[in-house]
Structure formats: C-alpha cells, structure tokens
Design a protein around this motif. Structure first.
Motif, mmCIF file in Angstrom:
data_model
loop_
_atom_site.group_PDB
_atom_site.id
_atom_site.type_symbol
_atom_site.label_atom_id
_atom_site.label_comp_id
_atom_site.label_asym_id
_atom_site.label_seq_id
_atom_site.Cartn_x
_atom_site.Cartn_y
_atom_site.Cartn_z
ATOM 1 N N ALA A 179 36.425 62.602 58.612
ATOM 2 C CA ALA A 179 36.038 63.841 58.916
ATOM 3 C C ALA A 179 35.978 65.036 58.229
ATOM 4 O O ALA A 179 36.525 64.915 57.056
ATOM 5 N N GLY A 180 35.338 66.045 58.624
ATOM 6 C CA GLY A 180 35.295 67.209 57.833
ATOM 7 C C GLY A 180 34.137 67.334 56.844
ATOM 8 O O GLY A 180 34.296 68.279 55.967
ATOM 9 N N LYS A 181 33.221 66.611 56.946
ATOM 10 C CA LYS A 181 31.991 66.934 56.038
ATOM 11 C C LYS A 181 30.626 67.100 56.509
ATOM 12 O O LYS A 181 29.795 66.951 55.860
ATOM 13 N N ARG A 182 30.513 67.902 57.740
ATOM 14 C CA ARG A 182 29.578 68.287 58.317
ATOM 15 C C ARG A 182 28.705 69.463 57.815
ATOM 16 O O ARG A 182 27.680 69.626 57.736
ATOM 17 N N HIS A 183 29.850 70.423 57.545
ATOM 18 C CA HIS A 183 29.337 71.611 56.923
ATOM 19 C C HIS A 183 30.293 72.455 56.352
ATOM 20 O O HIS A 183 31.493 72.224 56.599
ATOM 21 N N GLY A 184 29.955 73.450 55.627
ATOM 22 C CA GLY A 184 31.290 74.444 55.056
ATOM 23 C C GLY A 184 31.785 73.751 53.807
ATOM 24 O O GLY A 184 32.735 73.842 53.272
ATOM 25 N N MET A 185 30.778 73.113 53.001
ATOM 26 C CA MET A 185 31.325 72.237 51.660
ATOM 27 C C MET A 185 31.226 73.373 50.619
ATOM 28 O O MET A 185 32.293 73.118 49.524
ATOM 29 N N ILE A 186 30.942 74.469 50.712
ATOM 30 C CA ILE A 186 31.226 75.457 49.808
ATOM 31 C C ILE A 186 32.420 75.940 49.415
ATOM 32 O O ILE A 186 32.966 76.132 48.419
ATOM 33 N N LYS A 187 33.364 76.128 50.461
ATOM 34 C CA LYS A 187 34.814 76.550 50.656
ATOM 35 C C LYS A 187 35.618 75.305 50.360
ATOM 36 O O LYS A 187 36.902 75.390 50.191
ATOM 37 N N SER B 154 37.259 72.000 48.120
ATOM 38 C CA SER B 154 37.445 71.502 46.898
ATOM 39 C C SER B 154 36.331 70.338 46.434
ATOM 40 O O SER B 154 36.160 69.561 47.476
ATOM 41 N N ASN B 155 36.102 70.201 45.214
ATOM 42 C CA ASN B 155 35.411 68.927 44.831
ATOM 43 C C ASN B 155 36.419 67.754 45.170
ATOM 44 O O ASN B 155 35.825 66.640 45.669
ATOM 45 N N LYS B 156 37.348 67.787 45.009
ATOM 46 C CA LYS B 156 38.426 66.586 45.123
ATOM 47 C C LYS B 156 38.243 66.344 46.511
ATOM 48 O O LYS B 156 38.367 65.037 47.088
ATOM 49 N N PHE B 157 38.562 67.141 47.498
ATOM 50 C CA PHE B 157 38.350 67.060 49.177
ATOM 51 C C PHE B 157 36.825 66.224 49.216
ATOM 52 O O PHE B 157 37.096 65.437 50.109
ATOM 53 N N ILE B 158 35.672 66.822 48.990
ATOM 54 C CA ILE B 158 34.568 66.044 49.005
ATOM 55 C C ILE B 158 34.781 64.701 48.751
ATOM 56 O O ILE B 158 34.150 63.887 49.272
ATOM 57 N N ARG B 159 35.169 64.494 47.361
ATOM 58 C CA ARG B 159 35.064 63.139 47.163
ATOM 59 C C ARG B 159 35.842 62.156 47.733
ATOM 60 O O ARG B 159 35.430 61.099 47.971
ATOM 61 N N ASN B 160 37.072 62.789 48.277
ATOM 62 C CA ASN B 160 37.857 61.770 48.817
ATOM 63 C C ASN B 160 37.508 61.639 50.370
ATOM 64 O O ASN B 160 38.001 60.669 50.784
ATOM 65 N N GLN B 161 36.636 62.312 50.766
ATOM 66 C CA GLN B 161 36.140 62.151 52.126
ATOM 67 C C GLN B 161 34.837 61.051 52.319
ATOM 68 O O GLN B 161 34.615 61.186 53.337
#
Length: 65
Positions: A27-35, A37-44
């Motif tokens: 969950a949490g990767k549909r939009h708003g990737m600018i705000k 962190s890179n760690k969050f995006i990587r872990n998702q």
C-alpha cells in the motif's frame, strides 16, 4: 441453496500462498512519491503478506479460492 460467490474485488487484489496465507500488493505507492523518502519507496516494492486478522476478512470474501 444458492452457490457462495467470490467477491470480484478481492479476486483481483489478493492471492494465496501455498501455505494459505493472503498475499497482496504493498500500500501507499499510487501517488505522492515526491514527499516520500527513498527508503519508503524502496521498502514498498513487491508484495506483502496480510496479518491474520486482515486475512480472516479476505478469506470470508473468497470461499471458493
């Protein structure tokens, strides 16, 4: 008695592992990737296993899996 039907929305979003656990997309990767962190995006990346309490709800919607 009528047949028990599988919820179409659950059929599209969830699948089961060989041991019977419920697998879903992160969950949490549909939009708003600018705000985010890179760690969050990587872990998702990839998929995740639902908790037992959530899995029990999904299994109720998918009686014929």
């Amino acid at each position: 008695m009528p047949k028990m039907k599988t919820k179409a929305s659950c059929k599209k979003r969830f699948s089961f592992t060989a041991s019977g656990k419920v697998k879903s997309a992160q969950a949490g990767k549909r939009h708003g990737m600018i705000k985010r962190s890179n760690k969050f995006i990587r872990n998702q990346r990839g998929t995740t296993i639902l908790t037992e309490s959530d899995a029990r709800i999904i299994k109720g919607f998918m009686p014929n899996r």
